[in-house]
Design a protein around this motif. Structure first.
Motif, mmCIF file in Angstrom:
data_model
loop_
_atom_site.group_PDB
_atom_site.id
_atom_site.type_symbol
_atom_site.label_atom_id
_atom_site.label_comp_id
_atom_site.label_asym_id
_atom_site.label_seq_id
_atom_site.Cartn_x
_atom_site.Cartn_y
_atom_site.Cartn_z
ATOM 1 N N VAL A 240 0.784 -1.515 0.080
ATOM 2 C CA VAL A 240 -0.039 -0.214 -0.080
ATOM 3 C C VAL A 240 0.644 1.319 -0.129
ATOM 4 O O VAL A 240 0.924 2.774 -0.751
ATOM 5 N N ARG A 241 2.066 1.286 1.116
ATOM 6 C CA ARG A 241 3.053 2.236 0.838
ATOM 7 C C ARG A 241 3.438 3.688 -0.757
ATOM 8 O O ARG A 241 3.832 4.135 -0.655
ATOM 9 N N PRO A 242 4.072 2.807 -1.355
ATOM 10 C CA PRO A 242 4.032 2.766 -2.426
ATOM 11 C C PRO A 242 3.092 3.407 -3.203
ATOM 12 O O PRO A 242 3.402 4.695 -3.934
ATOM 13 N N PHE A 243 1.805 4.153 -2.771
ATOM 14 C CA PHE A 243 0.793 4.800 -3.456
ATOM 15 C C PHE A 243 0.477 5.408 -2.535
ATOM 16 O O PHE A 243 -0.562 6.664 -3.617
ATOM 17 N N GLU A 244 1.375 6.083 -1.726
ATOM 18 C CA GLU A 244 1.668 7.310 -1.534
ATOM 19 C C GLU A 244 0.453 7.610 -0.118
ATOM 20 O O GLU A 244 -0.366 8.886 -1.298
ATOM 21 N N PRO A 245 -0.834 6.482 -0.107
ATOM 22 C CA PRO A 245 -2.237 7.406 -0.154
ATOM 23 C C PRO A 245 -2.835 8.166 1.457
ATOM 24 O O PRO A 245 -1.485 7.678 2.180
ATOM 25 N N VAL A 246 -3.880 8.924 1.327
ATOM 26 C CA VAL A 246 -3.970 9.508 3.231
ATOM 27 C C VAL A 246 -4.473 8.385 3.605
ATOM 28 O O VAL A 246 -5.934 7.347 3.638
ATOM 29 N N LEU B 108 3.234 -12.936 -2.992
ATOM 30 C CA LEU B 108 2.256 -11.844 -2.409
ATOM 31 C C LEU B 108 1.431 -10.676 -3.000
ATOM 32 O O LEU B 108 0.604 -9.802 -2.770
ATOM 33 N N ASN B 109 3.388 -9.819 -2.490
ATOM 34 C CA ASN B 109 3.558 -8.608 -2.672
ATOM 35 C C ASN B 109 3.079 -8.205 -4.411
ATOM 36 O O ASN B 109 2.433 -7.325 -4.363
ATOM 37 N N LEU B 110 3.445 -9.255 -5.107
ATOM 38 C CA LEU B 110 3.517 -8.928 -6.360
ATOM 39 C C LEU B 110 2.054 -8.638 -6.990
ATOM 40 O O LEU B 110 1.727 -7.374 -7.354
ATOM 41 N N PHE B 111 1.164 -9.460 -6.824
ATOM 42 C CA PHE B 111 -0.384 -9.571 -6.555
ATOM 43 C C PHE B 111 -0.630 -8.545 -6.202
ATOM 44 O O PHE B 111 -1.638 -8.045 -6.533
ATOM 45 N N GLN B 112 -0.718 -8.008 -4.859
ATOM 46 C CA GLN B 112 -0.904 -7.431 -4.006
ATOM 47 C C GLN B 112 -0.868 -5.714 -4.158
ATOM 48 O O GLN B 112 -1.985 -5.073 -4.450
ATOM 49 N N LEU B 113 0.417 -5.500 -4.812
ATOM 50 C CA LEU B 113 0.304 -4.555 -5.102
ATOM 51 C C LEU B 113 -0.232 -3.809 -7.169
ATOM 52 O O LEU B 113 -0.620 -3.247 -7.336
ATOM 53 N N GLU B 114 -0.290 -5.623 -7.548
ATOM 54 C CA GLU B 114 -1.600 -4.906 -8.726
ATOM 55 C C GLU B 114 -3.412 -5.207 -7.879
ATOM 56 O O GLU B 114 -3.294 -3.629 -8.575
ATOM 57 N N MET B 115 -3.321 -5.777 -6.982
ATOM 58 C CA MET B 115 -4.691 -5.251 -6.844
ATOM 59 C C MET B 115 -5.129 -4.120 -6.552
ATOM 60 O O MET B 115 -5.688 -3.607 -6.385
ATOM 61 N N THR B 116 -3.793 -3.519 -5.540
ATOM 62 C CA THR B 116 -3.730 -2.122 -5.154
ATOM 63 C C THR B 116 -3.900 -1.484 -6.037
ATOM 64 O O THR B 116 -4.883 0.437 -4.847
ATOM 65 N N ALA B 117 -2.822 -1.228 -7.284
ATOM 66 C CA ALA B 117 -2.817 0.091 -8.203
ATOM 67 C C ALA B 117 -4.814 0.148 -8.381
ATOM 68 O O ALA B 117 -4.795 1.221 -8.792
ATOM 69 N N LYS B 118 -5.300 -0.928 -8.946
ATOM 70 C CA LYS B 118 -6.622 -0.969 -9.580
ATOM 71 C C LYS B 118 -7.841 -0.338 -8.704
ATOM 72 O O LYS B 118 -8.462 0.022 -8.363
ATOM 73 N N GLN B 119 -7.701 -0.704 -6.971
ATOM 74 C CA GLN B 119 -8.797 -0.359 -6.073
ATOM 75 C C GLN B 119 -8.382 0.952 -5.701
ATOM 76 O O GLN B 119 -9.170 2.077 -5.954
ATOM 77 N N LEU B 120 -7.307 1.479 -6.108
ATOM 78 C CA LEU B 120 -7.040 2.442 -5.972
ATOM 79 C C LEU B 120 -7.071 3.919 -7.068
ATOM 80 O O LEU B 120 -7.949 4.978 -6.625
ATOM 81 N N TYR B 121 -6.301 3.513 -8.230
ATOM 82 C CA TYR B 121 -6.407 4.498 -9.106
ATOM 83 C C TYR B 121 -6.854 4.036 -10.428
ATOM 84 O O TYR B 121 -6.350 2.750 -10.769
ATOM 85 N N PRO B 122 -8.104 3.390 -10.371
ATOM 86 C CA PRO B 122 -8.784 2.636 -11.896
ATOM 87 C C PRO B 122 -8.161 3.314 -12.915
ATOM 88 O O PRO B 122 -8.159 2.553 -14.461
ATOM 89 N N ASP B 123 -8.401 4.738 -12.805
ATOM 90 C CA ASP B 123 -8.331 5.204 -13.844
ATOM 91 C C ASP B 123 -7.281 5.160 -14.901
ATOM 92 O O ASP B 123 -6.248 4.973 -15.662
ATOM 93 N N GLN B 124 -5.697 5.528 -13.480
ATOM 94 C CA GLN B 124 -4.438 5.328 -14.397
ATOM 95 C C GLN B 124 -4.140 3.788 -14.306
ATOM 96 O O GLN B 124 -3.450 3.059 -15.244
ATOM 97 N N PHE B 125 -5.038 2.601 -13.303
ATOM 98 C CA PHE B 125 -3.951 1.174 -13.834
ATOM 99 C C PHE B 125 -4.839 0.323 -14.173
ATOM 100 O O PHE B 125 -4.858 -1.192 -14.161
#
Length: 410
Positions: A277-283, A357-374
């Motif tokens: 999650v941290r790589p996405f710098e969320p609030v 799991l980290n690879l999969f969770q980075l992918e899923m979190t990207a799409k969950q947080l930023y669908p327009d970009q990913f």
């Protein structure tokens, strides 16, 4: 049969693994550690030159013994590559899995639960199989059980075992001397304080720094390097398209087995629990108001008013994401939360994630947080990790599977 604990010179103990227990305790109490050295040191035994053509996982006998260093253990010496693997927490069991050694694990915390969770991801990795059912559940491990298991390595943090009420430093040294070394790091999970005896020797590692050292233990650095290259590519993809700070959502991440009183975890703290999650710098919707791992009520959740709710364990077969969403929408307080109003309630995997799991969770979190970009995360209710279109995948499933099984060119 359980071993005699006082048999410190037990000749039936396999001679090929040396835990370096003097280093473990002596270096520990002196405050010494070479944990920053990420290079495995090899020593050639010239007296065994007649067997130097034998190999173990691609390493000649002449390259043994070898030493791998990591805090809090310091230098740990190995005469041969370990085969049977004791673990407690799944970030380390997940590292064994990533190296194709998942089925060599003989113990772990909550094996039934984590077998089911990990096997939500294995269907996306062709030819990769994993079975952790029936293993010893090792959270409250005893010395008697460690003697019975007789593992080649204890892939666990001795500091975390020392924190158990029934253990003292003499017990830690006894196991390293009589059975096999300890090798693990737990308190990097949230950069928390280890027991006082280890305070001077402790260091914190990222998930992938720790994985590199575990790969050195199993003399499988090529697999680490191949998977680290995949991870680097995933992080590059994220960083290239990361939205501006003003466009980043507020998030609550937690366990919602009881949706009316969830446990919540900070999303911006250091440590490998937030490595996806941290790589996405969320609030963080709660900011500093709530300590990670605290239980909150629905009023507090509504006051935080997150844009997105991430549910740990939501991919597990025992979780019913549809029911959780319905429960929140039917609650008169929860239904006012922005994430609930906008249907942005998403499943996650596990906090103690290994590299895969980290690879999969980075992918899923990207799409969950930023669908327009990913690209959008598909609506998920149950079943295995969704089979995304190849063009929307962050990494090549077949390549990762080939690395795990060893069918790749380094």
């Amino acid at each position: 049969m359980v071993r005699d604990f006082d048999a410190l010179t037990d000749t039936t103990r396999r001679d090929y693994l040396k835990g370096g227990s003097g280093l473990l305790v002596g270096g520990l109490l002196a405050g010494c550690s070479s944990g920053n050295d990420s290079t495995a040191t090899t020593t050639t035994d010239t007296t065994t030159s007649d067997t130097t053509d034998e190999t173990t996982q691609g390493t000649t006998v002449a390259e043994f013994p070898y030493t791998v260093s990591m805090a809090p253990m310091g230098d740990v010496e190995f005469e041969k590559v370990p085969e049977t693997i004791f673990t407690r927490l799944t970030h380390l069991a997940g590292m064994a899995f990533a190296l194709g050694r998942g089925n060599d694990v003989n113990a772990m915390h909550a094996p039934g639960y984590y077998d089911a969770l990990w096997n939500q991801f294995t269907p996306r990795l062709p030819g990769v199989e994993l079975d952790w059912t029936g293993l010893y559940s090792s959270w409250n491990v005893t010395k008697e059980k460690l003697y019975s298991l007789d593992s080649d390595i204890h892939l666990a943090d001795p500091a975390s075992v020392l924190a158990l009420d029934s253990w003292d430093m003499a017990d830690i040294e006894e196991i390293a001397t009589n059975i096999s070394p300890w090798f693990g790091n737990h308190y990097s999970h949230r950069h928390t304080e280890p027991p006082e005896a280890y305070a001077d020797s402790y260091e914190y590692y990222t998930l992938w720094e720790q994985f590199e050292k575990v790969a050195q233990v199993f003399r499988d650095e090529a697999k680490y390097e191949a998977l680290e290259a995949v991870h680097d590519d995933v992080i590059d993809t994220i960083e290239t398209d990361l939205p501006a700070e003003a466009d980043r959502p507020s998030i609550v991440m937690g366990g919602f087995t009881d949706p009316s009183a969830p446990y919540v975890y900070n999303v911006d703290t250091p440590g490998f629990l937030t490595a996806h999650v941290r790589p996405f710098e969320p609030v963080d919707a709660f900011g500093d108001d709530v300590q990670s791992g605290s239980r909150v009520d629905m009023e507090a959740l509504a006051e935080a008013d997150p844009d997105i709710i991430l549910i740990f364990g939501g991919l597990h077969p025992t979780y019913d994401m549809a029911e959780i969403r319905t429960t929140l929408k039917d609650d008169p307080v929860a239904q006012t939360i922005t994430a609930v109003e906008n249907d942005r309630i998403y499943p996650q995997g596990g906090r103690y994630q290994g590299p895969i799991l980290n690879l999969f969770q980075l992918e899923m979190t990207a799409k969950q947080l930023y669908p327009d970009q990913f690209g959008e995360w598909p609506e998920y209710t149950d079943g295995a990790y969704p089979e995304l279109p190849e063009s929307e995948q962050f990494f090549d499933r077949q390549h990762v599977a080939d690395v795990i099984t060893g069918d790749f060119e380094s």
